[in-house]
Design a protein around this motif. Structure first.
Motif, PDB file in Angstrom:
ATOM      1  N   GLY A 199       0.801  -1.216   0.000  1.00 57.13           N
ATOM      2  CA  GLY A 199       0.000   0.000   0.000  1.00 57.13           C
ATOM      3  C   GLY A 199       0.832   1.263   0.000  1.00 57.13           C
ATOM      4  O   GLY A 199       0.333   2.341  -0.227  1.00 57.13           O
ATOM      5  N   GLU A 200       2.143   1.117   0.237  1.00 58.17           N
ATOM      6  CA  GLU A 200       3.026   2.277   0.208  1.00 58.17           C
ATOM      7  C   GLU A 200       3.838   2.265  -1.086  1.00 58.17           C
ATOM      8  O   GLU A 200       4.126   1.216  -1.649  1.00 58.17           O
ATOM      9  N   GLY A 201       4.241   3.431  -1.516  1.00 60.68           N
ATOM     10  CA  GLY A 201       5.067   3.517  -2.707  1.00 60.68           C
ATOM     11  C   GLY A 201       4.315   3.190  -3.978  1.00 60.68           C
ATOM     12  O   GLY A 201       4.883   2.688  -4.933  1.00 60.68           O
ATOM     13  N   ALA A 202       2.996   3.438  -3.993  1.00 62.31           N
ATOM     14  CA  ALA A 202       2.194   3.088  -5.159  1.00 62.31           C
ATOM     15  C   ALA A 202       2.654   3.822  -6.415  1.00 62.31           C
ATOM     16  O   ALA A 202       2.404   3.376  -7.522  1.00 62.31           O
ATOM     17  N   ALA A 203       3.317   4.968  -6.242  1.00 60.93           N
ATOM     18  CA  ALA A 203       3.783   5.715  -7.400  1.00 60.93           C
ATOM     19  C   ALA A 203       4.995   5.045  -8.048  1.00 60.93           C
ATOM     20  O   ALA A 203       5.360   5.374  -9.168  1.00 60.93           O
ATOM     21  N   ARG A 204       5.614   4.128  -7.347  1.00 60.32           N
ATOM     22  CA  ARG A 204       6.783   3.416  -7.869  1.00 60.32           C
ATOM     23  C   ARG A 204       6.332   2.417  -8.925  1.00 60.32           C
ATOM     24  O   ARG A 204       5.560   1.518  -8.659  1.00 60.32           O
ATOM     25  N   ARG A 205       6.787   2.599 -10.147  1.00 62.71           N
ATOM     26  CA  ARG A 205       6.373   1.752 -11.255  1.00 62.71           C
ATOM     27  C   ARG A 205       7.328   0.573 -11.396  1.00 62.71           C
ATOM     28  O   ARG A 205       8.528   0.685 -11.167  1.00 62.71           O
ATOM     29  N   TYR A 206       6.786  -0.540 -11.778  1.00 59.15           N
ATOM     30  CA  TYR A 206       7.610  -1.705 -12.084  1.00 59.15           C
ATOM     31  C   TYR A 206       8.536  -1.391 -13.251  1.00 59.15           C
ATOM     32  O   TYR A 206       8.109  -0.865 -14.281  1.00 59.15           O
ATOM     33  N   ASP A 207       9.806  -1.696 -13.091  1.00 61.36           N
ATOM     34  CA  ASP A 207      10.801  -1.467 -14.129  1.00 61.36           C
ATOM     35  C   ASP A 207      11.701  -2.697 -14.194  1.00 61.36           C
ATOM     36  O   ASP A 207      12.494  -2.946 -13.287  1.00 61.36           O
ATOM     37  N   PRO A 208      11.591  -3.522 -15.258  1.00 59.64           N
ATOM     38  CA  PRO A 208      12.388  -4.748 -15.311  1.00 59.64           C
ATOM     39  C   PRO A 208      13.893  -4.508 -15.246  1.00 59.64           C
ATOM     40  O   PRO A 208      14.639  -5.354 -14.746  1.00 59.64           O
ATOM     41  N   ALA A 209      14.342  -3.347 -15.715  1.00 62.43           N
ATOM     42  CA  ALA A 209      15.777  -3.054 -15.672  1.00 62.43           C
ATOM     43  C   ALA A 209      16.280  -2.903 -14.241  1.00 62.43           C
ATOM     44  O   ALA A 209      17.482  -3.000 -13.983  1.00 62.43           O
ATOM     45  N   VAL A 210      15.351  -2.691 -13.309  1.00 59.02           N
ATOM     46  CA  VAL A 210      15.700  -2.564 -11.893  1.00 59.02           C
ATOM     47  C   VAL A 210      15.184  -3.753 -11.096  1.00 59.02           C
ATOM     48  O   VAL A 210      15.912  -4.387 -10.336  1.00 59.02           O
ATOM     49  N   ASP A 211      13.927  -4.101 -11.315  1.00 67.04           N
ATOM     50  CA  ASP A 211      13.254  -5.068 -10.451  1.00 67.04           C
ATOM     51  C   ASP A 211      13.579  -6.515 -10.769  1.00 67.04           C
ATOM     52  O   ASP A 211      13.345  -7.395  -9.935  1.00 67.04           O
ATOM     53  N   GLU A 212      14.093  -6.800 -11.956  1.00 60.53           N
ATOM     54  CA  GLU A 212      14.427  -8.183 -12.286  1.00 60.53           C
ATOM     55  C   GLU A 212      15.894  -8.514 -12.007  1.00 60.53           C
ATOM     56  O   GLU A 212      16.357  -9.601 -12.361  1.00 60.53           O
TER      57      GLU A 212
END
Length: 313
Positions: free
Chosen positions: A84-97
């Protein structure tokens, strides 16, 4: 690339109707999980948990190929990962994978070899053997694997004399594969890149996703790019992907974030995208991308089921 299995090793009784829990309860179970040396039993146990989503995140009534559906799925990802926090943070495969995980021994400390349990390892052997049979390649044929993980399948292809290439967004994991190849005296070519990309200008006899395609959030774009990388007569093999026969409690929609404890632990710990698909939607997506589809089951081991996607002649 996946540190844990895309589907539980041995689905426990009641797998499709697991224990519903809140996000807080799921976080407690994940905190108690042994990440250093997971066991097959622990993975099966945590997989029985089912995360309950708020009604506001429902995708009911939305076209699963629409932008609105995709945006709602990104909101579900933000809810699962950030609580529920950081909802503005978008998934980015270059970072999240990325994991950037260094290991002392690439032969024993990478998944699936790092998981304690020979029965689980047997499932991977079933799956790899089934993939090799369906690929039906010879020396000098070319195979591109997306998301080769610890390299088990890619290295087997290289040992057969196949021109084996691997693409993963995480260069560290590719380095582990290259280290194994050097120690074995064989050749693999790797390139850090996103799914659907890499090895510009080259085309391949076969393309493989093994426990990897479910990390591709923009999977329709990936399918279009992959189709363009095939030689005439080539095809794509999908194996070890979380494709279920119908909507279930851990996948209550045509496609989207899986809500079982094993998938949630990967999202919470690493940030990985952990998708699942119903069979009807998966076949529909492949058909929409211009493939004819054949489902080739492996009796007694869902991990080894294969979807073979071939562009029409």
């Amino acid at each position: 690339m996946a540190e844990g299995p895309a589907v539980p090793p041995v689905p426990p009784a009641g797998f499709e109707t697991g224990v519903p829990v809140s996000l807080d309860a799921m976080a407690e179970a994940i905190a108690a999980f042994d990440f250093e040396r997971p066991t097959a039993e622990a993975l099966a146990r945590i997989s029985t948990l089912r995360l309950v989503l708020p009604p506001a995140l429902s995708v009911a009534g939305l076209d699963p190929l629409s932008d609105a559906y995709r945006e709602r799925m990104l909101a579900i990802y933000a809810h699962v990962r950030f609580g529920g926090e950081g909802a503005a943070r978008r998934y980015d495969p270059a970072v999240d994978e990325l994991t950037g995980r260094e290991v002392g021994n690439a032969f024993t400390e990478l998944s699936p070899w790092s998981i304690d349990g020979s029965a689980l390892m047997a499932e991977h052997f079933y799956a790899w053997g089934h993939v090799l049979k369906v690929l039906d390649v010879r020396r000098r044929d070319s195979v591109l694997e997306y998301g080769p993980g610890g390299g088990g399948l890619l290295l087997a292809l290289a040992r057969l004399g196949v021109a084996a290439c691997g693409v993963d967004i995480d260069a560290t994991w590719l380095g582990h594969i290259e280290a194994q190849a050097r120690a074995m005296g064989i050749t693999v070519r790797t390139e850090p890149n996103r799914f659907g990309r890499g090895f510009d200008g080259e085309r391949f006899d076969r393309i493989v996703f093994y426990e990897a395609f479910h990390h591709a959030f923009d999977f329709m774009a990936v399918l279009a790019e992959v189709r363009a990388k095939l030689k005439p007569g080539g095809f794509v093999v999908f194996c070890g992907e979380p494709v279920v026969g119908h909507a279930v409690d851990f996948l209550p929609y045509p496609w989207g974030l899986r809500l079982d404890g094993d998938a949630v632990r990967c999202i919470r710990r690493h940030g990985w995208m952990e998708l699942g698909f119903t069979r009807d939607f998966f076949v529909r997506a492949l058909g929409t991308a211009g493939f004819d589809v054949e489902m080739i089951p492996f009796p007694g081991c869902g991990r080894a089921d294969i979807y073979k996607a071939t562009p029409p002649a």
